[in-house]
Design a protein around this motif. Structure first.
Motif, short mmCIF file in Angstrom:
data_model
loop_
_atom_site.label_atom_id
_atom_site.label_comp_id
_atom_site.label_asym_id
_atom_site.label_seq_id
_atom_site.Cartn_x
_atom_site.Cartn_y
_atom_site.Cartn_z
N ASP A 1 -12.86 52.83 -9.28
CA ASP A 1 -12.76 52.80 -7.65
C ASP A 1 -13.23 51.39 -7.37
N ILE A 2 -14.17 50.99 -7.96
CA ILE A 2 -14.82 49.65 -7.85
C ILE A 2 -14.00 48.73 -8.27
N LEU A 3 -13.29 48.74 -9.54
CA LEU A 3 -12.29 47.94 -9.86
C LEU A 3 -11.49 47.77 -8.98
N ARG A 4 -10.72 48.70 -8.27
CA ARG A 4 -9.58 48.51 -7.34
C ARG A 4 -10.31 47.86 -6.25
N GLU A 5 -11.30 48.32 -5.90
CA GLU A 5 -11.86 47.37 -4.51
C GLU A 5 -11.82 45.82 -4.74
N TYR A 6 -12.28 45.49 -5.78
CA TYR A 6 -12.34 44.28 -6.30
C TYR A 6 -10.88 43.72 -6.54
N GLY A 7 -9.72 44.39 -6.44
CA GLY A 7 -8.53 43.62 -6.98
C GLY A 7 -8.13 43.98 -8.63
#
Length: 307
Positions: free
Chosen positions: A240-246
């Motif tokens: 989820d954090i990876l997706r938040e940062y693209g």
């Protein structure tokens, strides 16, 4: 940054994380000789290449503060290389951001974010840490969220840079960083340099690339290096954090139910048991177990194949 003629980057001092006693205020004063002597008890501090004689101005005074000692060390180090700015790069100092900005209100902090999967796999190769990939991913998650909070609390003091951006567009990224800290970019920053002064010999084995040219192949190297179970472990913990940062490829596509269920359970346990704030207590428990003769190897080793 150390390749800029106006900047001198120190080895990691771990001053705020290992040397400075807890609860110390920047105005607390102590016996100068005792303070300088205590300062040099740290192996990390000795990596600066300074000697007690370099602290003669402080030793002439009866009392001084920890801020006096550390500031003098940094200033002396910078003077040695005719630099105007000194860079301290201990990663563990991230968690000490509030204290650092209290001591040095005008300081500029650079937070480099790297794909957490690359960061985790890199740490697996480091000889000085544990080899539990889930724990590394859990720590990365906490660090990213913590720094996001700090950027809101201290606007203008922290610059966020992507590791991948630095490698893909080094000159533009370094110009942005240089402007942030108030120096001019120099072309020498793109060239190989002498890494001996920023990386002590004992660290050179796993920091050999510090003085080399920037290597674009390190961008998302995990895609070539990670096993499928490792990808699932990391994506489930920090997706989820990876997706938040693209970042891409962050799902559990293809992950069988027989892996998902125990994996979710372990994530829940690790999110609680391995919270970074509990690290001191965790270390104390391991010490107690060793004193009692109980092996602790499995605490720091993966419990499932592929982790």
């Amino acid at each position: 940054l150390d390749r800029n003629s106006r900047i001198a980057a120190t080895p990691e001092t771990h001053f705020f994380s290992q040397v400075l006693p807890r609860g110390t205020l920047p105005t607390d004063s102590y016996d100068s000789k005792r303070l300088v002597s205590t300062f040099f008890e740290s192996e990390r501090v000795r990596d600066l290449g300074l000697t007690p004689e370099d602290f003669a101005p402080l030793l002439e005074r009866k009392k001084c503060t920890w801020r006096d000692v550390f500031s003098h060390a940094l200033a002396t180090y910078a003077t040695r290389y005719n630099a105007r700015i000194v860079v301290e790069k201990t990663p563990a100092h991230m968690t000490k951001t509030p204290r650092i900005l209290e001591w040095y209100p005008g300081a500029k902090m650079i937070h480099i974010i790297r794909d957490g999967r690359d960061a985790g796999l890199s740490l697996l190769r480091a000889p000085w840490t544990h080899n539990n990939l889930r724990r590394h991913a859990r720590t990365w998650r906490w660090c990213i969220k913590r720094m996001a909070q700090f950027r809101k609390t201290y606007p203008g003091s922290i610059l966020e840079i992507r590791f991948e951006q630095l490698l893909a567009h080094p000159e533009g990224t370094l110009r942005e960083i240089s402007e942030f800290i108030g120096v001019s970019f120099e072309p020498t920053q793109l060239q190989p340099a002498d890494g001996d002064r920023t990386v002590p010999a004992w660290e050179s084995e796993w920091k050999a690339k510090a003085s080399a040219e920037l290597d674009r192949t390190r961008i998302q190297a995990w895609k070539r290096a990670a096993t499928q179970p490792q990808r699932w472990v990391m994506n489930s913990m920090i997706g989820d954090i990876l997706r938040e940062y693209g970042y891409d490829d962050t799902t559990l596509a293809g992950c069988p139910i027989g892996f998902r269920i125990p994996n979710a359970f372990l994530n829940a346990v690790f999110l609680v048991a391995y919270h970074p704030r509990l690290k001191p207590a965790f270390v104390a428990v391991k010490r107690l177990l060793r004193l009692l003769g109980v092996p602790t190897d499995q605490i720091d080793r993966p419990g499932r194949a592929g982790e």
